[in-house]
Design a protein around this motif. Structure first.
Motif, mmCIF file in Angstrom:
data_model
loop_
_atom_site.group_PDB
_atom_site.id
_atom_site.type_symbol
_atom_site.label_atom_id
_atom_site.label_comp_id
_atom_site.label_asym_id
_atom_site.label_seq_id
_atom_site.Cartn_x
_atom_site.Cartn_y
_atom_site.Cartn_z
ATOM 1 N N LEU A 1 0.887 -1.067 0.012
ATOM 2 C CA LEU A 1 0.072 0.026 -0.122
ATOM 3 C C LEU A 1 0.924 1.195 -0.082
ATOM 4 O O LEU A 1 0.647 2.285 -0.691
ATOM 5 C CB LEU A 1 -0.852 0.127 1.206
ATOM 6 C CG LEU A 1 -1.762 1.214 1.420
ATOM 7 C CD1 LEU A 1 -2.584 1.529 0.153
ATOM 8 C CD2 LEU A 1 -2.645 0.922 2.637
ATOM 9 N N CYS A 2 1.932 1.132 0.840
ATOM 10 C CA CYS A 2 2.957 2.356 1.009
ATOM 11 C C CYS A 2 3.662 2.503 -0.394
ATOM 12 O O CYS A 2 3.498 3.678 -0.927
ATOM 13 C CB CYS A 2 3.915 1.783 2.032
ATOM 14 S SG CYS A 2 4.796 3.196 2.717
ATOM 15 N N VAL A 3 3.919 1.473 -1.056
ATOM 16 C CA VAL A 3 4.454 1.973 -2.568
ATOM 17 C C VAL A 3 3.441 2.347 -3.395
ATOM 18 O O VAL A 3 3.713 3.387 -4.117
ATOM 19 C CB VAL A 3 5.057 0.619 -2.935
ATOM 20 C CG1 VAL A 3 5.519 0.606 -4.453
ATOM 21 C CG2 VAL A 3 6.323 0.081 -2.082
ATOM 22 N N LEU B 1 11.967 0.831 9.750
ATOM 23 C CA LEU B 1 11.296 2.351 9.606
ATOM 24 C C LEU B 1 11.082 2.857 8.516
ATOM 25 O O LEU B 1 11.950 2.770 7.647
ATOM 26 C CB LEU B 1 12.323 3.206 10.488
ATOM 27 C CG LEU B 1 12.242 3.146 12.116
ATOM 28 C CD1 LEU B 1 13.264 3.943 12.970
ATOM 29 C CD2 LEU B 1 10.831 3.904 12.544
ATOM 30 N N HIS B 2 9.900 3.771 8.249
ATOM 31 C CA HIS B 2 9.840 4.302 7.061
ATOM 32 C C HIS B 2 9.231 5.899 7.302
ATOM 33 O O HIS B 2 8.206 6.103 8.183
ATOM 34 C CB HIS B 2 8.605 3.769 6.299
ATOM 35 C CG HIS B 2 8.276 4.021 4.916
ATOM 36 N ND1 HIS B 2 7.179 3.840 4.177
ATOM 37 C CD2 HIS B 2 9.119 4.942 4.213
ATOM 38 C CE1 HIS B 2 7.317 4.785 3.149
ATOM 39 N NE2 HIS B 2 8.390 5.228 3.052
ATOM 40 N N VAL B 3 9.998 6.386 6.949
ATOM 41 C CA VAL B 3 9.775 8.092 7.080
ATOM 42 C C VAL B 3 9.068 8.688 5.846
ATOM 43 O O VAL B 3 9.504 8.765 4.869
ATOM 44 C CB VAL B 3 11.082 9.037 7.593
ATOM 45 C CG1 VAL B 3 10.727 10.394 7.866
ATOM 46 C CG2 VAL B 3 11.752 8.368 8.704
ATOM 47 N N HIS B 4 7.589 9.145 6.198
ATOM 48 C CA HIS B 4 6.982 9.631 4.918
ATOM 49 C C HIS B 4 7.357 11.119 4.744
ATOM 50 O O HIS B 4 6.368 11.779 4.597
ATOM 51 C CB HIS B 4 5.398 9.361 5.313
ATOM 52 C CG HIS B 4 5.337 8.065 5.087
ATOM 53 N ND1 HIS B 4 4.131 7.623 3.913
ATOM 54 C CD2 HIS B 4 5.411 6.989 5.841
ATOM 55 C CE1 HIS B 4 4.099 6.260 4.112
ATOM 56 N NE2 HIS B 4 4.870 5.796 4.902
ATOM 57 N N ALA B 5 8.433 11.286 4.501
ATOM 58 C CA ALA B 5 8.919 12.761 3.986
ATOM 59 C C ALA B 5 9.153 12.528 2.464
ATOM 60 O O ALA B 5 8.801 11.620 1.919
ATOM 61 C CB ALA B 5 9.987 13.109 4.887
ATOM 62 N N ILE C 1 5.725 8.488 10.768
ATOM 63 C CA ILE C 1 7.159 7.710 10.920
ATOM 64 C C ILE C 1 6.475 6.270 11.388
ATOM 65 O O ILE C 1 5.821 6.205 12.202
ATOM 66 C CB ILE C 1 8.093 8.183 12.093
ATOM 67 C CG1 ILE C 1 8.603 9.314 11.609
ATOM 68 C CG2 ILE C 1 9.249 7.134 12.115
ATOM 69 C CD1 ILE C 1 9.362 10.205 12.697
ATOM 70 N N GLU C 2 6.646 5.453 10.592
ATOM 71 C CA GLU C 2 6.008 4.026 10.562
ATOM 72 C C GLU C 2 6.990 2.829 10.709
ATOM 73 O O GLU C 2 8.090 3.003 10.358
ATOM 74 C CB GLU C 2 5.201 3.567 9.547
ATOM 75 C CG GLU C 2 4.088 4.835 9.185
ATOM 76 C CD GLU C 2 3.373 4.593 7.958
ATOM 77 O OE1 GLU C 2 2.131 4.884 7.940
ATOM 78 O OE2 GLU C 2 3.987 3.886 6.993
ATOM 79 N N LEU C 3 6.574 1.885 11.622
ATOM 80 C CA LEU C 3 7.258 0.597 11.807
ATOM 81 C C LEU C 3 6.554 -0.450 10.762
ATOM 82 O O LEU C 3 5.475 -0.703 11.008
ATOM 83 C CB LEU C 3 7.445 -0.111 12.934
ATOM 84 C CG LEU C 3 8.452 0.671 13.818
ATOM 85 C CD1 LEU C 3 8.392 0.326 15.309
ATOM 86 C CD2 LEU C 3 9.818 0.343 13.245
ATOM 87 N N HIS C 4 7.248 -0.659 9.663
ATOM 88 C CA HIS C 4 6.408 -1.575 8.787
ATOM 89 C C HIS C 4 6.205 -3.015 9.046
ATOM 90 O O HIS C 4 4.970 -3.652 8.699
ATOM 91 C CB HIS C 4 6.880 -1.376 7.320
ATOM 92 C CG HIS C 4 6.627 -0.458 6.306
ATOM 93 N ND1 HIS C 4 6.895 -0.167 5.225
ATOM 94 C CD2 HIS C 4 5.920 0.818 6.731
ATOM 95 C CE1 HIS C 4 6.308 0.999 4.686
ATOM 96 N NE2 HIS C 4 5.905 1.450 5.747
ATOM 97 N N HIS C 5 6.954 -3.637 9.735
ATOM 98 C CA HIS C 5 6.659 -5.212 10.063
ATOM 99 C C HIS C 5 5.635 -5.058 11.016
ATOM 100 O O HIS C 5 4.940 -5.871 11.151
ATOM 101 C CB HIS C 5 8.015 -5.620 10.382
ATOM 102 C CG HIS C 5 9.060 -5.787 9.341
ATOM 103 N ND1 HIS C 5 10.365 -6.484 9.420
ATOM 104 C CD2 HIS C 5 8.807 -5.388 8.024
ATOM 105 C CE1 HIS C 5 10.947 -6.376 8.205
ATOM 106 N NE2 HIS C 5 10.230 -5.691 7.422
HETATM 107 CU CU CU Z 1 5.172 3.561 5.166
#
Ligand code: CU
Length: 129
Positions: free
Chosen positions: A7-9, A81-85, A113-117
């Motif tokens: 979804l993120c992609v 960790l995924h930073v949505h900047a 700021i997300e933790l995807h797993h």
């Molecule tokens: Cu994300």
């Protein structure tokens, strides 16, 4: 969580970066004032992953454009960790304590700021000019 990653992609591909993976709220325009001075103190975000529990849960934080943001992770599991900047940042979390990830945000807005797993939003940064 693979479905969250996909979804993120899709969200990234659509260019809806500020809206995040799990949200379609409109971006709030940030009030304009001076940018952070070079060397401004970092915003430190302590994150803990223990036994499948993530803290904090969607903490609300504020930062300035160009201000360093440092995520300090204590974890008993690997995660991402995924930073949505814009551009976004992805950091590999490995089990251990005091792992530090540092970045800056150059475009004002809301940055998740997300933790995807774990499938959790750790914090949302409101970044102002
Ligand atoms: Cu994300």
């Amino acid at each position: 969580m693979p479905s969250v990653s996909r979804l993120c992609v899709a969200v990234l591909a659509a260019g809806l970066l500020a809206a995040g993976c799990a949200s379609s709220e409109p971006e709030q325009p940030a009030a304009s004032s001076a940018s952070a001075a070079p060397g401004a103190a970092a915003v430190v975000v302590p994150v803990r992953i223990a036994g499948g529990t993530v803290t904090p849960a969607d903490a609300r934080l504020e930062a300035r454009v160009g201000q360093p943001i440092e995520i300090v992770v204590d974890s008993d599991a690997a995660d991402e960790l995924h930073v949505h900047a814009e551009p976004d940042h992805t950091f590999a979390v490995t089990p251990g304590t005091g792992e530090r990830f540092r970045f800056t945000v150059e475009i004002p807005g809301r940055v998740e700021i997300e933790l995807h797993h774990a499938g959790r939003t750790v914090a949302t940064l409101l970044v102002r000019e």
